[in-house]
Write an enzyme that holds these catalytic residues in place. Structure first.
Site, short mmCIF file in Angstrom:
data_model
loop_
_atom_site.label_atom_id
_atom_site.label_comp_id
_atom_site.label_asym_id
_atom_site.label_seq_id
_atom_site.Cartn_x
_atom_site.Cartn_y
_atom_site.Cartn_z
N LYS A 44 0.84 -1.21 0.00
CA LYS A 44 0.00 0.00 0.00
C LYS A 44 0.87 1.26 0.00
O LYS A 44 0.38 2.38 0.10
CB LYS A 44 -0.88 0.04 1.27
CG LYS A 44 -2.05 -0.88 1.31
CD LYS A 44 -3.06 -0.42 2.39
CE LYS A 44 -2.86 -1.11 3.70
NZ LYS A 44 -3.88 -0.80 4.72
N LYS A 46 2.79 1.97 2.42
CA LYS A 46 2.76 2.46 3.80
C LYS A 46 3.83 1.74 4.61
O LYS A 46 4.05 0.54 4.43
CB LYS A 46 1.41 2.14 4.45
CG LYS A 46 0.30 3.14 4.21
CD LYS A 46 -0.93 2.75 5.05
CE LYS A 46 -1.85 3.91 5.29
NZ LYS A 46 -2.99 3.58 6.15
N1 C2G Z 1 -10.43 6.31 9.92
C1 C2G Z 1 -11.44 7.17 10.34
N2 C2G Z 1 -11.12 8.42 10.73
C2 C2G Z 1 -9.83 8.85 10.71
C3 C2G Z 1 -8.80 7.98 10.31
C4 C2G Z 1 -9.12 6.69 9.92
O1 C2G Z 1 -12.63 6.79 10.36
N3 C2G Z 1 -9.57 10.12 11.10
C5 C2G Z 1 -10.80 4.95 9.49
C6 C2G Z 1 -10.46 4.69 8.03
O2 C2G Z 1 -11.49 5.21 7.18
C7 C2G Z 1 -10.41 3.17 8.00
C8 C2G Z 1 -9.89 2.81 9.41
O3 C2G Z 1 -10.07 3.99 10.22
O4 C2G Z 1 -11.72 2.62 7.83
C9 C2G Z 1 -8.43 2.43 9.42
O5 C2G Z 1 -7.70 3.46 8.80
P1 C2G Z 1 -6.21 3.11 8.25
O6 C2G Z 1 -5.46 2.41 9.29
O7 C2G Z 1 -5.68 4.36 7.61
O8 C2G Z 1 -6.55 2.04 7.12
P2 C2G Z 1 -6.30 2.16 5.54
O9 C2G Z 1 -4.91 2.52 5.27
O10 C2G Z 1 -7.40 3.00 5.03
O11 C2G Z 1 -6.44 0.64 5.07
O12 C2G Z 1 -8.30 -3.07 2.81
C10 C2G Z 1 -8.56 -1.83 3.41
C11 C2G Z 1 -7.30 -1.19 3.90
O13 C2G Z 1 -6.54 -2.07 4.70
C12 C2G Z 1 -7.64 0.08 4.67
#
Ligand code: C2G
Length: 129
Positions: A44, A46
């Site tokens: 990703k 990341k």
């Molecule tokens: N999230 C949120 N509010 C934020 C930050 C994150 O609601 N201020 C939510 C994101 O929308 C996501 C979850 O928290 O649903 C996890 O966020 P991340 O760890 O950034 O995950 P991401 O990189 O979006 O990976 O297959 C799907 C991926 O693995 C998602």
């Protein structure tokens, strides 16, 4: 028992993540989190501050989370939904529409993202302390 699943990296666990997990859990009785492995994160683009093991321990300590499984591939979601008999798939609204293809096997819900907070914002702010 209504089972809910969500996925993510959950690095530097913060109140935006907690807000998402809390609301996801409230959609059922059991919440599964597909936690991105370090290898999947590399795909990703990341690099998490905390390795998978520590991110998993943090999530498992939360009252809202019942089970943490590894997320190793984008394509595993459909199998996970079927294998764990999931009723509802949840993601934050930044993913809106991206997983609608799962609608034939479960409900798909996008919850509003918590404004003003993100792992990258935390990292950026710390760099300028
Ligand atoms: N999230 C949120 N509010 C934020 C930050 C994150 O609601 N201020 C939510 C994101 O929308 C996501 C979850 O928290 O649903 C996890 O966020 P991340 O760890 O950034 O995950 P991401 O990189 O979006 O990976 O297959 C799907 C991926 O693995 C998602």
């Amino acid at each position: 028992m209504r089972r809910v699943i969500t996925y993510g990296t959950f690095d530097l666990l913060h109140y935006g993540h907690i807000n998402l997990l809390k609301r996801a859990r409230e959609l059922g009785d059991y919440l599964i989190v597909g936690l991105s492995t370090d290898e999947f994160n590399a795909g990703k683009g990341k690099k998490a501050y905390f390795p998978y093991k520590q991110r998993k321990e943090l999530l498992e300590s939360l009252r809202y989370v019942d089970l943490v499984i590894p997320e190793e591939a984008w394509e595993q979601k459909r199998n996970d939904v079927l294998l764990y008999q999931v009723d509802t798939f949840v993601m934050g609204s930044d993913w809106k529409g991206k997983f609608d293809d799962l609608k034939d096997v479960c409900d798909v819900v996008y919850l509003s993202r918590t404004p003003e907070i993100s792992t990258s914002k935390i990292k950026g702010d710390l760099e300028h302390l």
